[in-house]
Design a protein around this motif. Structure first.
Motif, PDB file in Angstrom:
ATOM      1  N   ARG A   2       0.557  -0.986   0.025  1.00  0.00           N
ATOM      2  CA  ARG A   2      -0.184  -0.126   0.002  1.00  0.00           C
ATOM      3  C   ARG A   2       0.873   1.289   0.089  1.00  0.00           C
ATOM      4  O   ARG A   2       0.679   2.184  -0.705  1.00  0.00           O
ATOM      5  N   ALA A   3       1.774   1.389   0.944  1.00  0.00           N
ATOM      6  CA  ALA A   3       2.764   2.413   1.046  1.00  0.00           C
ATOM      7  C   ALA A   3       3.593   2.609  -0.531  1.00  0.00           C
ATOM      8  O   ALA A   3       3.533   3.902  -0.979  1.00  0.00           O
ATOM      9  N   ARG A   6       1.307   3.994  -3.055  1.00  0.00           N
ATOM     10  CA  ARG A   6       1.157   5.241  -3.241  1.00  0.00           C
ATOM     11  C   ARG A   6       2.287   6.167  -3.664  1.00  0.00           C
ATOM     12  O   ARG A   6       2.269   7.320  -4.177  1.00  0.00           O
ATOM     13  N   GLU A 124      -0.952  12.168   1.838  1.00  0.00           N
ATOM     14  CA  GLU A 124      -1.241  11.476   3.244  1.00  0.00           C
ATOM     15  C   GLU A 124      -1.253  12.304   4.071  1.00  0.00           C
ATOM     16  O   GLU A 124      -0.694  13.425   4.142  1.00  0.00           O
ATOM     17  N   ASP A 148      -5.993  11.946   9.811  1.00  0.00           N
ATOM     18  CA  ASP A 148      -5.737  10.559   9.719  1.00  0.00           C
ATOM     19  C   ASP A 148      -4.448  10.156   8.722  1.00  0.00           C
ATOM     20  O   ASP A 148      -4.773  10.249   7.727  1.00  0.00           O
ATOM     21  N   PRO A 149      -3.392   9.692   9.519  1.00  0.00           N
ATOM     22  CA  PRO A 149      -2.059   9.391   8.436  1.00  0.00           C
ATOM     23  C   PRO A 149      -2.559   8.283   7.480  1.00  0.00           C
ATOM     24  O   PRO A 149      -1.766   8.150   6.693  1.00  0.00           O
ATOM     25  N   LEU A 150      -3.497   7.702   7.748  1.00  0.00           N
ATOM     26  CA  LEU A 150      -3.887   6.426   6.905  1.00  0.00           C
ATOM     27  C   LEU A 150      -4.705   6.861   6.015  1.00  0.00           C
ATOM     28  O   LEU A 150      -4.881   6.185   4.898  1.00  0.00           O
ATOM     29  N   ALA A 151      -5.544   8.038   5.765  1.00  0.00           N
ATOM     30  CA  ALA A 151      -6.514   8.426   4.750  1.00  0.00           C
ATOM     31  C   ALA A 151      -5.596   9.261   3.666  1.00  0.00           C
ATOM     32  O   ALA A 151      -4.447   9.944   3.961  1.00  0.00           O
ATOM     33  N   SER A 168     -11.782   9.210   0.165  1.00  0.00           N
ATOM     34  CA  SER A 168     -10.299   9.012   0.509  1.00  0.00           C
ATOM     35  C   SER A 168     -10.309   7.483   0.086  1.00  0.00           C
ATOM     36  O   SER A 168     -11.155   6.572   0.014  1.00  0.00           O
ATOM     37  N   ASP A 169      -8.959   6.941  -0.200  1.00  0.00           N
ATOM     38  CA  ASP A 169      -8.631   5.525  -0.151  1.00  0.00           C
ATOM     39  C   ASP A 169      -9.019   4.987   0.902  1.00  0.00           C
ATOM     40  O   ASP A 169      -9.354   5.518   2.140  1.00  0.00           O
ATOM     41  N   VAL A 171      -9.690   3.087   4.316  1.00  0.00           N
ATOM     42  CA  VAL A 171      -9.046   3.069   5.651  1.00  0.00           C
ATOM     43  C   VAL A 171     -10.030   2.079   6.545  1.00  0.00           C
ATOM     44  O   VAL A 171     -11.412   2.020   6.334  1.00  0.00           O
ATOM     45  N   ASP A 172      -9.306   1.113   6.984  1.00  0.00           N
ATOM     46  CA  ASP A 172     -10.060   0.119   7.759  1.00  0.00           C
ATOM     47  C   ASP A 172     -10.936  -0.732   6.916  1.00  0.00           C
ATOM     48  O   ASP A 172     -12.010  -0.950   7.248  1.00  0.00           O
TER      49      ASP A 172
END
Length: 370
Positions: A2-3, A6, A124, A148-151, A168-169, A171-172
């Motif tokens: 994922r990282a 991106r 991010e 949110d750092p994951l969004a 957003s991509d 999250v959870d």
């Protein structure tokens, strides 16, 4: 994955830079400054061409929001926003000032008239922000900042000057949405319970601002990639609940559905492909006539990866698609496509008064001639 995905996809979606900015009006139909000479694939292509407008900058404009044949806004790299009120003859720099946005990428813009617009920066964490202007860009107000750092917010879409969504991509495990009911002056989360689960590695592409679009009667559409195949999510209640369908567009780390556009409640088109293969023309477009419940691949595809699409206003079956390797037109609702230009564009939008605009790298903004 994922990282890493991106870091490859979001900041640039790069293609090689080729020529200097065109700074005077130039009409072309079979050649262009950022593409080689080409031969149109069919008679219908000869009726279409792009007239470049002199923006005076080399920023890349993936955000595009034409209001009419006279008024249009673009947004892009290095915190840049431009506006024209004379059909592109002149452009004013109305970029936000003093808000720490100079390094941001404004990948999407929604404009309601010559004075009111909303812009979305991608990235991010806190790089994902939304700003609004009520005075033609003289001043801007930040109305949303992601914490949110994951969004990672990709696109916006408005169904009216007051009601809109930003996505957003996942999250959870689900795509995340925020909504506004006051024209982007404030934003609140949408309950994720109505969103189907995302596949592993699935995300949306911040490539043209059209991974999220709205249609008639509260309908909203979300296009995805990353996972194979690319999928299309459909909501009929302004984003509260969603259905999802596979498309014939192949997905992968740099591939999937990049753009979705609908003519009415039933007829729609998606385009995409693999941005790592700009001239790849396999399984990169599809159409639906049942509101997105099922999708059928085009029999003759656009001639490369396409990041933007738009239905031509006032027509029943004419659709445009653009990407770094050229522009295509379909006159049969997406069933087949004909190339009419090889210049590089990222985004295309059409207005209710019949104008169509395109924008992209090297400050390129153009108006369709036909």
């Amino acid at each position: 994955m994922r990282a890493r995905t991106r870091s490859v996809l979001r900041p640039v979606l790069a293609v090689a830079a080729t020529t200097a900015l065109v700074t005077s009006l130039s009409t072309y139909a079979v050649s262009s400054p950022l593409g080689g000479t080409q031969r149109p694939r069919g008679a219908q292509a000869t009726a279409y061409g792009w007239t470049l407008t002199p923006t005076g900058t080399t920023e890349r404009f993936r955000g595009l929001a034409p209001v009419s044949r006279d008024v249009a806004w673009v947004s892009g790299t290095n915190g840049t926003v431009l506006r024209t009120t004379d059909g592109g003859a002149t452009w004013a720099n109305v970029s936000p000032q003093g808000l720490g946005t100079g390094a941001l990428q404004f990948r999407d813009i929604e404009a309601f008239d010559a004075r009111h617009a909303v812009i979305l920066s991608i990235g991010e964490g806190t790089d994902s922000r939304i700003l609004r202007t009520d005075d033609g860009g003289a001043t801007w107000t930040e109305t949303f900042r992601n914490t949110d750092p994951l969004a990672f917010y990709d696109c916006m879409a408005f169904s009216s000057p007051r009601r809109g969504l930003a996505v957003s991509d996942p999250v959870d495990g689900r795509f995340r949405l925020v909504e506004t009911s006051d024209g982007g002056r404030s934003w609140s989360p949408v309950d994720p319970a109505g969103m189907p689960a995302a596949k592993g590695a699935e995300f949306a592409f911040a490539a043209s601002g059209t991974c999220l679009t709205t249609g008639v009667g509260g309908r909203t559409y979300l296009a995805s990639g990353g996972a194979d195949p690319g999928r299309v999510f459909t909501s009929t209640d302004h984003g509260r609940t969603w259905a999802v369908a596979d498309s014939p567009v192949a997905g992968g780390p740099s591939a999937g559905v990049f753009s979705v556009t609908f003519r009415d409640a039933r007829r729609g088109v998606v385009v995409g492909g693999d941005f790592a293969t700009p001239t790849g023309a396999v399984d990169n477009a599809a159409w639906t006539d049942d509101g997105g419940a099922t999708w059928t691949k085009s029999t003759l595809n656009p001639s490369g990866y396409r990041s933007g699409s738009a239905w031509v206003s006032g027509t029943a079956r004419t659709v445009l698609a653009v990407g770094p390797s050229g522009s295509d037109v379909s006159t049969d609702g997406g069933r087949s496509w004909t190339t009419f230009d090889t210049g590089s564009f990222d985004s295309v939008e059409c207005t209710s008064d019949g104008a169509c605009w395109a924008s992209g790298e090297q400050g390129r903004v153009a108006v369709l001639t036909r």
